[in-house]
Scaffold this motif. Sequence first.
Motif, PDB file in Angstrom:
ATOM      1  N   THR A  84       0.844  -1.199   0.000  1.00 40.15           N
ATOM      2  CA  THR A  84       0.000   0.000   0.000  1.00 40.15           C
ATOM      3  C   THR A  84       0.879   1.248   0.000  1.00 40.15           C
ATOM      4  OG1 THR A  84      -1.794  -1.121   1.160  1.00 40.15           O
ATOM      5  CG2 THR A  84      -1.769   1.277   1.255  1.00 40.15           C
ATOM      6  N   PHE A  85       1.955   1.215   0.785  1.00 39.90           N
ATOM      7  CA  PHE A  85       2.870   2.352   0.809  1.00 39.90           C
ATOM      8  C   PHE A  85       3.650   2.464  -0.500  1.00 39.90           C
ATOM      9  CE2 PHE A  85       2.333   1.440   5.375  1.00 39.90           C
ATOM     10  CZ  PHE A  85       1.914   2.694   5.794  1.00 39.90           C
ATOM     11  N   VAL A  86       4.067   1.324  -1.053  1.00 37.59           N
ATOM     12  CA  VAL A  86       4.785   1.357  -2.336  1.00 37.59           C
ATOM     13  C   VAL A  86       3.905   1.977  -3.409  1.00 37.59           C
ATOM     14  CG1 VAL A  86       5.862  -0.049  -4.137  1.00 37.59           C
ATOM     15  CG2 VAL A  86       6.229  -0.624  -1.729  1.00 37.59           C
ATOM     16  N   ASP A  87       2.614   1.625  -3.391  1.00 39.37           N
ATOM     17  CA  ASP A  87       1.680   2.186  -4.360  1.00 39.37           C
ATOM     18  C   ASP A  87       1.580   3.706  -4.210  1.00 39.37           C
ATOM     19  OD1 ASP A  87      -0.731   1.444  -6.309  1.00 39.37           O
ATOM     20  OD2 ASP A  87      -1.429   2.987  -4.928  1.00 39.37           O
ATOM     21  N   GLN A  88       1.526   4.187  -2.984  1.00 35.76           N
ATOM     22  CA  GLN A  88       1.458   5.627  -2.755  1.00 35.76           C
ATOM     23  C   GLN A  88       2.742   6.322  -3.213  1.00 35.76           C
ATOM     24  OE1 GLN A  88      -1.270   7.455  -1.600  1.00 35.76           O
ATOM     25  NE2 GLN A  88      -2.224   5.483  -2.051  1.00 35.76           N
ATOM     26  N   LEU A  89       3.878   5.699  -2.936  1.00 36.01           N
ATOM     27  CA  LEU A  89       5.151   6.301  -3.313  1.00 36.01           C
ATOM     28  C   LEU A  89       5.346   6.323  -4.818  1.00 36.01           C
ATOM     29  CD1 LEU A  89       7.330   4.731  -0.494  1.00 36.01           C
ATOM     30  CD2 LEU A  89       6.723   7.155  -0.744  1.00 36.01           C
ATOM     31  N   ALA A  90       4.715   5.377  -5.518  1.00 35.28           N
ATOM     32  CA  ALA A  90       4.798   5.372  -6.982  1.00 35.28           C
ATOM     33  C   ALA A  90       4.153   6.624  -7.566  1.00 35.28           C
ATOM     34  CB  ALA A  90       4.116   4.128  -7.544  1.00 35.28           C
ATOM     35  N   ARG A  91       3.216   7.186  -6.827  1.00 35.57           N
ATOM     36  CA  ARG A  91       2.500   8.386  -7.288  1.00 35.57           C
ATOM     37  C   ARG A  91       3.062   9.664  -6.661  1.00 35.57           C
ATOM     38  NH1 ARG A  91      -1.624   5.310  -9.403  1.00 35.57           N
ATOM     39  NH2 ARG A  91      -1.708   3.270  -8.395  1.00 35.57           N
ATOM     40  N   ASP A  92       4.168   9.505  -5.940  1.00 38.53           N
ATOM     41  CA  ASP A  92       4.804  10.639  -5.261  1.00 38.53           C
ATOM     42  C   ASP A  92       5.886  11.215  -6.172  1.00 38.53           C
ATOM     43  OD1 ASP A  92       5.994  12.421  -3.542  1.00 38.53           O
ATOM     44  OD2 ASP A  92       7.097  10.876  -2.431  1.00 38.53           O
ATOM     45  N   GLU A  93       5.702  12.432  -6.631  1.00 34.49           N
ATOM     46  CA  GLU A  93       6.623  13.039  -7.589  1.00 34.49           C
ATOM     47  C   GLU A  93       8.003  13.293  -7.001  1.00 34.49           C
ATOM     48  OE1 GLU A  93       4.841  16.493  -9.254  1.00 34.49           O
ATOM     49  OE2 GLU A  93       3.268  15.372 -10.330  1.00 34.49           O
ATOM     50  N   THR A  94       8.157  13.247  -5.698  1.00 32.40           N
ATOM     51  CA  THR A  94       9.463  13.472  -5.077  1.00 32.40           C
ATOM     52  C   THR A  94      10.218  12.173  -4.826  1.00 32.40           C
ATOM     53  OG1 THR A  94       8.540  13.453  -2.835  1.00 32.40           O
ATOM     54  CG2 THR A  94       8.625  15.576  -3.974  1.00 32.40           C
ATOM     55  N   THR A  95       9.637  11.055  -5.218  1.00 32.32           N
ATOM     56  CA  THR A  95      10.306   9.758  -5.069  1.00 32.32           C
ATOM     57  C   THR A  95      10.744   9.246  -6.432  1.00 32.32           C
ATOM     58  OG1 THR A  95       9.091   9.135  -3.058  1.00 32.32           O
ATOM     59  CG2 THR A  95      10.011   7.346  -4.383  1.00 32.32           C
ATOM     60  N   ASP A  96      12.040   8.987  -6.586  1.00 34.19           N
ATOM     61  CA  ASP A  96      12.572   8.458  -7.852  1.00 34.19           C
ATOM     62  C   ASP A  96      12.691   6.938  -7.842  1.00 34.19           C
ATOM     63  OD1 ASP A  96      13.072  11.030  -9.129  1.00 34.19           O
ATOM     64  OD2 ASP A  96      14.632  11.276  -7.608  1.00 34.19           O
ATOM     65  N   VAL A  97      12.962   6.378  -6.689  1.00 30.28           N
ATOM     66  CA  VAL A  97      13.105   4.926  -6.561  1.00 30.28           C
ATOM     67  C   VAL A  97      12.647   4.533  -5.169  1.00 30.28           C
ATOM     68  CG1 VAL A  97      15.524   5.183  -5.864  1.00 30.28           C
ATOM     69  CG2 VAL A  97      14.722   2.969  -6.684  1.00 30.28           C
ATOM     70  N   VAL A  98      11.989   3.370  -5.070  1.00 31.72           N
ATOM     71  CA  VAL A  98      11.582   2.831  -3.772  1.00 31.72           C
ATOM     72  C   VAL A  98      12.491   1.654  -3.441  1.00 31.72           C
ATOM     73  CG1 VAL A  98       9.746   1.707  -2.455  1.00 31.72           C
ATOM     74  CG2 VAL A  98       9.182   3.552  -4.042  1.00 31.72           C
ATOM     75  N   VAL A  99      13.027   1.661  -2.238  1.00 32.91           N
ATOM     76  CA  VAL A  99      13.864   0.572  -1.746  1.00 32.91           C
ATOM     77  C   VAL A  99      13.126  -0.103  -0.604  1.00 32.91           C
ATOM     78  CG1 VAL A  99      16.131  -0.042  -0.796  1.00 32.91           C
ATOM     79  CG2 VAL A  99      15.917   1.875  -2.400  1.00 32.91           C
ATOM     80  N   GLY A 100      13.242  -1.422  -0.507  1.00 29.99           N
ATOM     81  CA  GLY A 100      12.504  -2.115   0.537  1.00 29.99           C
ATOM     82  C   GLY A 100      13.238  -3.292   1.139  1.00 29.99           C
ATOM     83  N   TYR A 101      12.960  -3.538   2.415  1.00 30.27           N
ATOM     84  CA  TYR A 101      13.310  -4.791   3.070  1.00 30.27           C
ATOM     85  C   TYR A 101      12.011  -5.581   3.159  1.00 30.27           C
ATOM     86  CZ  TYR A 101      14.131  -8.121   6.845  1.00 30.27           C
ATOM     87  OH  TYR A 101      14.200  -9.278   7.588  1.00 30.27           O
ATOM     88  N   VAL A 102      11.975  -6.762   2.523  1.00 31.07           N
ATOM     89  CA  VAL A 102      10.717  -7.488   2.357  1.00 31.07           C
ATOM     90  C   VAL A 102      10.883  -8.933   2.792  1.00 31.07           C
ATOM     91  CG1 VAL A 102       9.067  -8.354   0.659  1.00 31.07           C
ATOM     92  CG2 VAL A 102       9.927  -6.013   0.470  1.00 31.07           C
ATOM     93  N   GLU A 103       9.938  -9.394   3.603  1.00 29.91           N
ATOM     94  CA  GLU A 103       9.875 -10.807   3.984  1.00 29.91           C
ATOM     95  C   GLU A 103       8.758 -11.525   3.242  1.00 29.91           C
ATOM     96  OE1 GLU A 103       9.409 -10.499   8.174  1.00 29.91           O
ATOM     97  OE2 GLU A 103      11.468  -9.817   8.509  1.00 29.91           O
ATOM     98  N   GLY A 104       7.726 -10.816   2.876  1.00 32.57           N
ATOM     99  CA  GLY A 104       6.584 -11.378   2.155  1.00 32.57           C
ATOM    100  C   GLY A 104       5.484 -10.340   2.110  1.00 32.57           C
TER     101      GLY A 104
END
Length: 540
Positions: free
Chosen positions: A41-61
């Motif tokens: 849900t947060f990744v989806d919001q950040l995809a629409r955030d003009e100030t974010t160029d890349v999203v980095v994540g620590y993911v377990e599932g």
Amino acid sequence: MSFVTQSGAFGGALTTLLQEAGVGLNKWVATGNEAAVGALTFVDQLARDETTDVVVGYVEGFEDARQLVELKRTDVGIDLPFVVLRVGTSERGRAAASSHTGKIAGESAVYDAVLREHGVVAVDDIDLLVEVTQLILETGVEELPHGRLGVISTSGGAGVYIADRADDLGLELATLSARTRERIGHHLPGYGSATNPVDTTAAVLNSTDAFEECLTALLEDDGVDTLLFQLTNVSGERAAELADTLCRVKDEYEKPVVVCWTGGLEKVESLDRYRASGVPVFENPARCLKSIAAVGAFVAARPALHASKDHPARVTVPPLDRDRPKKLTEVDAKELLADYGIETPMERYVTSVSEAAAAADEIGYPVVVKIVSSAIDHKNRIGGVRLGMGDVDAVREAAAELLNVGGAVDEGVGLTVQRQVEFEHELGLGLTIDDDFGPVLMLGRGGTEIETIDDVTFRTVPVSRAQAGQMLEELTTVPVESFTEGQRSAVVDAVTGLSKLFMDNRWITEADVNPLVVTADGAVAVDALASGYEPTDDGG
């Protein structure tokens, strides 16, 4: 970059490492136990955030992994670089993830394939996470390295090392045209090499014109998608002159350029020049190639994602009655496959030796005789298949034996007599309902080796033709490069046909087409099963 993490402390440490490497931090989100809102849900919001160029994540599932499919079937999602350090891929790691976040990370093979399908840059190394993020931010989405590498090196030894590591990673070195080799060879001493990787030797570095001509020749070669310049043990003023030349030449072309600078001193001026031109610089050739391979997943996925944007991202399964199993025999399953354009061999269902003999005479020899029973999934394991029956006596003998073998398991056992298909390769095609991603389709090396040779890939259903073609290309033990266009098209037809079959028959929870044999001019499903549950009476 913005960071989304399923671990507060470790995610904070990773963010610190990124900042120490010069990566700017925009937003930081720790999702906690995700009782109400998940990471995607947060990744989806950040995809629409003009100030974010890349999203980095620590993911377990992912609790609702289909959110990723939904995001990646939008323009903003396709264009968003999403770099993840994914953990919980081992049995012990999955157990740890379960106790830490309240969820199991999911089947690793499915996760790996689905992340690759959607252009997610998945890494398993902290340093690589940092370097890949830097690479994306330095070059921008449209100039990421990809495809066939043209390598120019000031050291023959470094060139050989690069060739070895590229082969390990499945990166393709470009085959240079005769014209390119001629242009480069004109400037090389006799102990240099104009083949890829190009060994200019240190001698060429003494001539700006010769260096520029070698760079230009590679960038103008249609077989080169990305240029990698391996600079070895060069320092100070001479290194700055090379940087000026490379950046000036690079700006004239639209191909990505990457520098790997190993050894040398007094680098600040040159590094600033490279950075200003959007040329990423690495020190370790192996890590450079790993980063190129990692971002290649993002670049390669984009065309297929654009082609599949109109496909539904969320596939609902009707309520199923787990007390009312539904299973199709091989005969019924293959009839269903045929309805969706998947070719099956000529065959007859029989229940006696005499019927088997008559069917074989009608079909023509050689034939295959097999047990048919809804109680027997894997006929080979009980000796339930007879191949190459060349005459009626052999058919009679096989039929009698198989009716006896099958009868010990199922009183209602029958047989199929089918035309034996001559084939060149065996594939396996299947469908299952993944706990995280829902319906996923599998393609892999088939036949009796499907469970022992780990050469499979997955896609979320529905599968487009572009995605089906990518699945075929991902197989490593099948000589796909030798397939004719007709064979490739037939396999793609089978993959998309099974995808459509499920979309119309969502009671299915598992299906197997094994083997799907590749013939001289197509693909034939010579065996198949499908099982699931009857829909419930209250809305199925």
